[in-house]
Motif scaffolding. Structure first.
Motif, PDB file in Angstrom:
ATOM      1  N   THR A   1       0.530  -3.365 -41.067  1.00  0.00           N
ATOM      2  CA  THR A   1      -0.294  -2.240 -41.503  1.00  0.00           C
ATOM      3  C   THR A   1      -1.755  -2.391 -41.073  1.00  0.00           C
ATOM      4  O   THR A   1      -2.545  -1.467 -41.229  1.00  0.00           O
ATOM      5  CB  THR A   1      -0.268  -2.164 -43.043  1.00  0.00           C
ATOM      6  N   ALA A   2      -2.113  -3.558 -40.565  1.00  0.00           N
ATOM      7  CA  ALA A   2      -3.537  -3.817 -40.269  1.00  0.00           C
ATOM      8  C   ALA A   2      -3.837  -3.831 -38.784  1.00  0.00           C
ATOM      9  O   ALA A   2      -4.937  -4.211 -38.368  1.00  0.00           O
ATOM     10  CB  ALA A   2      -3.943  -5.143 -40.893  1.00  0.00           C
ATOM     11  N   CYS A   3      -2.867  -3.416 -37.983  1.00  0.00           N
ATOM     12  CA  CYS A   3      -3.059  -3.553 -36.533  1.00  0.00           C
ATOM     13  C   CYS A   3      -2.096  -2.608 -35.815  1.00  0.00           C
ATOM     14  O   CYS A   3      -0.997  -2.327 -36.309  1.00  0.00           O
ATOM     15  CB  CYS A   3      -2.777  -5.026 -36.239  1.00  0.00           C
ATOM     16  N   ARG A   4      -2.527  -2.065 -34.690  1.00  0.00           N
ATOM     17  CA  ARG A   4      -1.643  -1.214 -33.886  1.00  0.00           C
ATOM     18  C   ARG A   4      -1.719  -1.636 -32.434  1.00  0.00           C
ATOM     19  O   ARG A   4      -2.749  -2.122 -31.961  1.00  0.00           O
ATOM     20  CB  ARG A   4      -2.070   0.258 -34.011  1.00  0.00           C
ATOM     21  N   THR A   5      -0.607  -1.446 -31.743  1.00  0.00           N
ATOM     22  CA  THR A   5      -0.528  -1.901 -30.355  1.00  0.00           C
ATOM     23  C   THR A   5      -0.141  -0.756 -29.424  1.00  0.00           C
ATOM     24  O   THR A   5       0.765   0.027 -29.731  1.00  0.00           O
ATOM     25  CB  THR A   5       0.503  -3.047 -30.237  1.00  0.00           C
ATOM     26  N   LEU A   6      -0.857  -0.694 -28.313  1.00  0.00           N
ATOM     27  CA  LEU A   6      -0.508   0.234 -27.230  1.00  0.00           C
ATOM     28  C   LEU A   6       0.065  -0.612 -26.104  1.00  0.00           C
ATOM     29  O   LEU A   6      -0.574  -1.563 -25.655  1.00  0.00           O
ATOM     30  CB  LEU A   6      -1.774   0.957 -26.752  1.00  0.00           C
ATOM     31  N   GLU A   7       1.254  -0.259 -25.679  1.00  0.00           N
ATOM     32  CA  GLU A   7       1.874  -1.013 -24.578  1.00  0.00           C
ATOM     33  C   GLU A   7       2.091  -0.051 -23.414  1.00  0.00           C
ATOM     34  O   GLU A   7       2.776   0.966 -23.563  1.00  0.00           O
ATOM     35  CB  GLU A   7       3.207  -1.574 -25.066  1.00  0.00           C
ATOM     36  N   ILE A   8       1.475  -0.344 -22.307  1.00  0.00           N
ATOM     37  CA  ILE A   8       1.605   0.526 -21.133  1.00  0.00           C
ATOM     38  C   ILE A   8       2.408  -0.229 -20.078  1.00  0.00           C
ATOM     39  O   ILE A   8       2.053  -1.361 -19.708  1.00  0.00           O
ATOM     40  CB  ILE A   8       0.226   0.925 -20.580  1.00  0.00           C
ATOM     41  N   THR A   9       3.477   0.388 -19.634  1.00  0.00           N
ATOM     42  CA  THR A   9       4.321  -0.266 -18.628  1.00  0.00           C
ATOM     43  C   THR A   9       3.939   0.231 -17.237  1.00  0.00           C
ATOM     44  O   THR A   9       3.878   1.438 -16.990  1.00  0.00           O
ATOM     45  CB  THR A   9       5.809   0.008 -18.904  1.00  0.00           C
ATOM     46  N   LEU A  10       3.665  -0.732 -16.366  1.00  0.00           N
ATOM     47  CA  LEU A  10       3.358  -0.427 -14.967  1.00  0.00           C
ATOM     48  C   LEU A  10       4.478  -1.033 -14.124  1.00  0.00           C
ATOM     49  O   LEU A  10       5.037  -2.071 -14.484  1.00  0.00           O
ATOM     50  CB  LEU A  10       2.020  -1.057 -14.570  1.00  0.00           C
ATOM     51  N   GLU A  11       4.772  -0.375 -13.017  1.00  0.00           N
ATOM     52  CA  GLU A  11       5.836  -0.916 -12.165  1.00  0.00           C
ATOM     53  C   GLU A  11       5.285  -1.201 -10.780  1.00  0.00           C
ATOM     54  O   GLU A  11       4.600  -0.363 -10.185  1.00  0.00           O
ATOM     55  CB  GLU A  11       6.975   0.094 -12.081  1.00  0.00           C
ATOM     56  N   ASP A  12       5.588  -2.375 -10.280  1.00  0.00           N
ATOM     57  CA  ASP A  12       5.123  -2.745  -8.934  1.00  0.00           C
ATOM     58  C   ASP A  12       5.889  -1.920  -7.897  1.00  0.00           C
ATOM     59  O   ASP A  12       7.111  -2.053  -7.761  1.00  0.00           O
ATOM     60  CB  ASP A  12       5.355  -4.250  -8.726  1.00  0.00           C
ATOM     61  N   LEU A  13       5.143  -1.091  -7.176  1.00  0.00           N
ATOM     62  CA  LEU A  13       5.757  -0.226  -6.161  1.00  0.00           C
ATOM     63  C   LEU A  13       6.514  -1.023  -5.100  1.00  0.00           C
ATOM     64  O   LEU A  13       7.389  -0.501  -4.427  1.00  0.00           O
ATOM     65  CB  LEU A  13       4.647   0.545  -5.429  1.00  0.00           C
ATOM     66  N   PHE A  14       6.146  -2.268  -4.939  1.00  0.00           N
ATOM     67  CA  PHE A  14       6.714  -3.055  -3.838  1.00  0.00           C
ATOM     68  C   PHE A  14       7.894  -3.934  -4.256  1.00  0.00           C
ATOM     69  O   PHE A  14       8.483  -4.599  -3.428  1.00  0.00           O
ATOM     70  CB  PHE A  14       5.614  -3.907  -3.187  1.00  0.00           C
ATOM     71  N   SER A  15       8.188  -4.000  -5.549  1.00  0.00           N
ATOM     72  CA  SER A  15       9.334  -4.835  -5.957  1.00  0.00           C
ATOM     73  C   SER A  15      10.117  -4.260  -7.128  1.00  0.00           C
ATOM     74  O   SER A  15      11.263  -4.619  -7.340  1.00  0.00           O
ATOM     75  CB  SER A  15       8.846  -6.232  -6.356  1.00  0.00           C
ATOM     76  N   GLY A  16       9.486  -3.415  -7.930  1.00  0.00           N
ATOM     77  CA  GLY A  16      10.155  -2.913  -9.126  1.00  0.00           C
ATOM     78  C   GLY A  16       9.916  -3.790 -10.354  1.00  0.00           C
ATOM     79  O   GLY A  16      10.301  -3.453 -11.465  1.00  0.00           O
ATOM     80  N   VAL A  17       9.241  -4.921 -10.149  1.00  0.00           N
ATOM     81  CA  VAL A  17       8.909  -5.778 -11.292  1.00  0.00           C
ATOM     82  C   VAL A  17       7.948  -5.023 -12.218  1.00  0.00           C
ATOM     83  O   VAL A  17       7.087  -4.271 -11.749  1.00  0.00           O
ATOM     84  CB  VAL A  17       8.256  -7.088 -10.775  1.00  0.00           C
TER      85      VAL A  17
END
Ligand code: DGJ
Length: 730
Positions: free
Chosen positions: A128-144
């Protein structure tokens, strides 16, 4: 605190108490940095900040014409080899040998709380005391995938950031570089402040203007090191202790790291902080994940003191887990500078007896109690009591406890001596390139902490002793850095993982010991303050600040440490004069003025005290009990500029309700009165309207104390002179 996400415009913002950090996905899919600083209204359209006109010789991704070159856009996780020629934040090598990496936006999610980082120390908070933003990025050259996590916390201006790499491709890749922290600015009007030093000279704060090119510091020692610290501040040129815009970054990590600040050709600044890519390369097999250490960032418009206060509060609430963190620590006496290796059970008991009579609360037995160790050439790894020296150890500890004293013991778990039973049995446990030259320091070698069996051995041996003997505190030392970093237990392709795996092994041993002995008080140490970092504070609520116990030398060390770390985490003792490091003699008052500002204890032969010294020590013990709540829990202010590197310095602690204040002012060197400026102690953080009374009966309004101050010229007129003032509001 809040997290704002606009799915349509791909705009994301983090709001802390007093700051906004904003990002937006750019035209070619990269996650771009929009702004970080004082609060803004996130309903305004800021997309123009993520566009850049043509800049000669700056390539742009396909489809962008001549504009929006990655070389000039402010990025959140700059990729490698695709047009951004500045220092970059991630580089992944693919099976085809290419390291070109271009992380582009894929998705996001927001959730309450924040997950722990597997095997790594990191900030924690209630859901209740913290919030998280998670942004997923994908490597165009491998898919990782790169999962960029940002957490914001109630009543805090700190943002926690980390990166997880997930290989959901069918090929093994190698992470060659992964920065925990990146922050781009479109100007370079900053001073850089960072801690630098050496053994017995740790964390002296340097302040210098940024200049074109790369300013870089870090460690390749496998440990934080005495030389720098994994944190820095970018400050507006006019920023001072109590005013101006400042940005701080701190890595929660205890291994090799790098901090790179680059001023580019367009006068922009890029700041990076993370694991040092030198000698780092992590194989990521299909399905595997890798977590970067966490970085903490903080902004203040109110100068360095405000930034430090945020950092101290955050470390106390969200990094240090020990049940001791808010508790008054036992006043300890450590036998190191009293006896070095020359002691036996009688000597130790005599120190304990004297300690008890003075009100000291814990005896710490330092190096030399184990194996056949009578100097620093043997026995590391043989964590078995030297009964020739100490007789029946369990009985000795019982007798010490019967005096009303706790008992603490020194270990250096990560080390091994060639002259040891452990080495005879397991020479392969040494970190080295088998059959090749290896380096010694203090005539000792290092255990390969990346090996599970090494951590198991250490856990079983140390835990065995802790079960058998009533040990309530351990001093965890580490007296040399890593060389010939190679593990006989890992294949060729994974040797770039050893240094990080070593640090994870150190963390695991701490974790296992604390799970088995949750109330154990661990004091970190590394030849003094060579591993003073937020990673260690996750396990050990206090760290020995420096082997330089000369109180005068401690001024810049402790004030420098206070840039990020709370006073309650600083191991500080009164030691003998002439001082063993510098040969200098200063008064007991002066020594106490510094030691009372940390965890407090003694490091000298108290059995040799005169009656007058006994009296002084009893007074100091009383002062500790009187002031320590304030020192531990109050807000700390540096009252002089320069982090104690000038001739005079001052600092104070103010209680949360601003009713109580303890101030210390010091002068290092007297000058003839014809040369000596008049000295005035100006307070900070008081309630302007309250009337504060000094112990000598004088009273002043908070406004007067803060805006005019009180004269301390006479008190600070001698070499190593000090004044300690305690004030209470009506
Ligand atoms: C270095 C520490 O910093 C000292 O306090 C002491 O514990 C020695 N090591 C013992 O070897």
């Amino acid at each position: 605190m809040a997290i704002i996400c606009n799915e349509a415009t791909k705009f994301f913002a983090l709001e802390t108490m007093n700051s906004t950090y904003a990002m937006q996905v750019g035209n070619s899919g990269e996650l771009l940095h929009v702004c970080y600083g004082g609060k803004i209204d996130c309903t305004d359209d800021l997309s123009a900040l993520t566009q850049r006109p043509d800049r000669a010789f700056s390539p742009s991704p396909a489809g962008q014409g001549r504009s929006n070159s990655l070389n000039v856009l402010p990025a959140e996780l700059a990729g490698f080899g695709s047009g951004d020629f500045r220092m970059t934040a991630c580089r992944v090598k693919k099976a085809n040998g290419s390291s070109v990496t271009a992380p582009v936006y894929k998705s996001f999610r927001v959730y309450d709380g924040k997950p722990a980082l597997p095997g790594l120390p990191a900030s924690f908070a209630a859901e209740t005391a913290c919030r998280t933003l998670e942004i997923t990025l994908e490597d165009l050259f491998s898919g990782v995938e790169f999962l960029l996590s940002f957490s914001v916390f109630d009543n805090s201006d700190v943002i926690a950031r980390s990166v997880k790499v997930v290989n959901n491709t069918s090929e093994t890749v190698e992470i060659e570089n992964l920065m925990s922290f990146q922050l781009d600015f479109d100007h370079a009007d900053f001073d850089l402040l960072y801690p630098q030093g050496n053994w017995a000279y740790e964390r002296h704060i340097e302040r210098m203007p940024l200049h074109p090119g790369i300013q870089s510091f870090g460690s390749v020692r496998g440990s934080t090191g005495h030389q720098y610290n994994p944190g820095f501040v970018l400050a507006a040129k006019t920023a001072s202790e109590n005013s101006g815009e400042v940005y701080g970054a701190l890595l929660v990590y205890s291994g090799s790291y790098t901090a790179d600040i680059q001023v580019d050709a367009f006068s922009g600044t890029r700041a990076l902080l993370g694991i040092n890519p030198e000698n780092f390369c992590w194989q990521l097999t299909p399905g595997a994940e890798f977590h970067s250490p966490e970085a903490l960032l903080c902004y203040s418009a109110e100068g360095l003191n405000a930034l430090s206060a945020q950092s101290h509060k955050f470390i106390m609430e969200h990094i240090i887990r020990s049940p001791w963190k808010h508790a008054k620590r036992p006043i300890l006496v450590n036998n190191w500078e009293a006896t070095y290796f020359d002691f036996d059970d009688n000597k130790i008991y005599a120190i304990a007896e004297k300690a008890a009579s003075l009100g000291i609360e814990m005896l710490v037995l330092d190096d030399g109690w184990f194996g056949e160790r009578n100097d620093d050439n043997s026995s590391l790894g043989d964590w078995f009591v030297n009964t020739d020296k100490l007789g029946d150890f369990a009985a000795l500890v019982k007798r010490i406890n019967a005096l009303g004293l706790k008992f603490g013991l020194w270990f250096e778990p990560e080390m091994i001596s060639e002259k040891s039973k452990l080495y005879e049995k397991h020479p392969e446990w040494v970190l080295c390139v088998p059959g090749k030259r290896r380096s010694y320091a203090r005539n000792q070698l290092i255990l390969d902490m990346s090996r599970k069996e090494v951590v198991d051995y250490l856990f079983e041996t140390i835990a065995g002793l802790l079960k058998e003997i009533h040990i309530e505190y351990i001093k965890w030392d580490m007296n040399r850095n890593l060389t010939e970093i190679f593990s006989a237990a890992l294949p060729a392709g994974q040797q770039g993982e050893v240094a990080h795996r070593y640090v994870m092994g150190v963390y695991e041993l701490h974790e296992r010991l604390l799970q088995a002995f949750p109330d154990l008080l661990i004091e970190g140490c590394s030849g003094g303050g060579g591993r003073f970092d937020a990673g260690m504070l996750y396990y050990a609520p206090q760290i020995w600040c420096s082997d330089d116990s000369d109180a005068l030398e401690r001024i810049p060390i402790q004030l420098g440490t206070s840039l990020f770390y709370p006073c309650s985490s600083m191991g500080a003792h009164v030691s003998v004069c002439p001082n063993h490091q510098t040969g200098r003699s200063v008064s007991y008052d002066f020594r106490a003025a510094l030691a009372l500002g940390g965890t407090f204890g003694y490091e000298l032969d108290i059995t040799k005290f005169t009656a007058e010294e006994d009296r002084i020590i009893r007074e100091q013990v009383a002062a500790y009990h009187k002031y320590n709540d304030l020192v531990r829990e109050g807000r700390f202010f540096r009252l002089s500029e320069g982090f104690g590197r000038t001739n005079c310095a001052a600092w104070c602690w103010v209680s949360d309700d601003r009713q109580e204040v303890l101030a210390v002012a010091v002068c290092k060197q007297a000058r003839p009165c014809s040369q000596e400026p008049f000295k005035r102690l100006r307070f900070a953080g008081l309630d302007a309207g309250k009337v504060y009374t000094l112990e000598d009966g004088r009273s002043f309004h908070g406004s007067t104390l803060m805006n005019t101050g009180i004269d301390v010229t006479v008190a600070l007129s001698k070499d190593a002179s000090c004044v300690m003032l305690y004030l209470k509001a009506k």
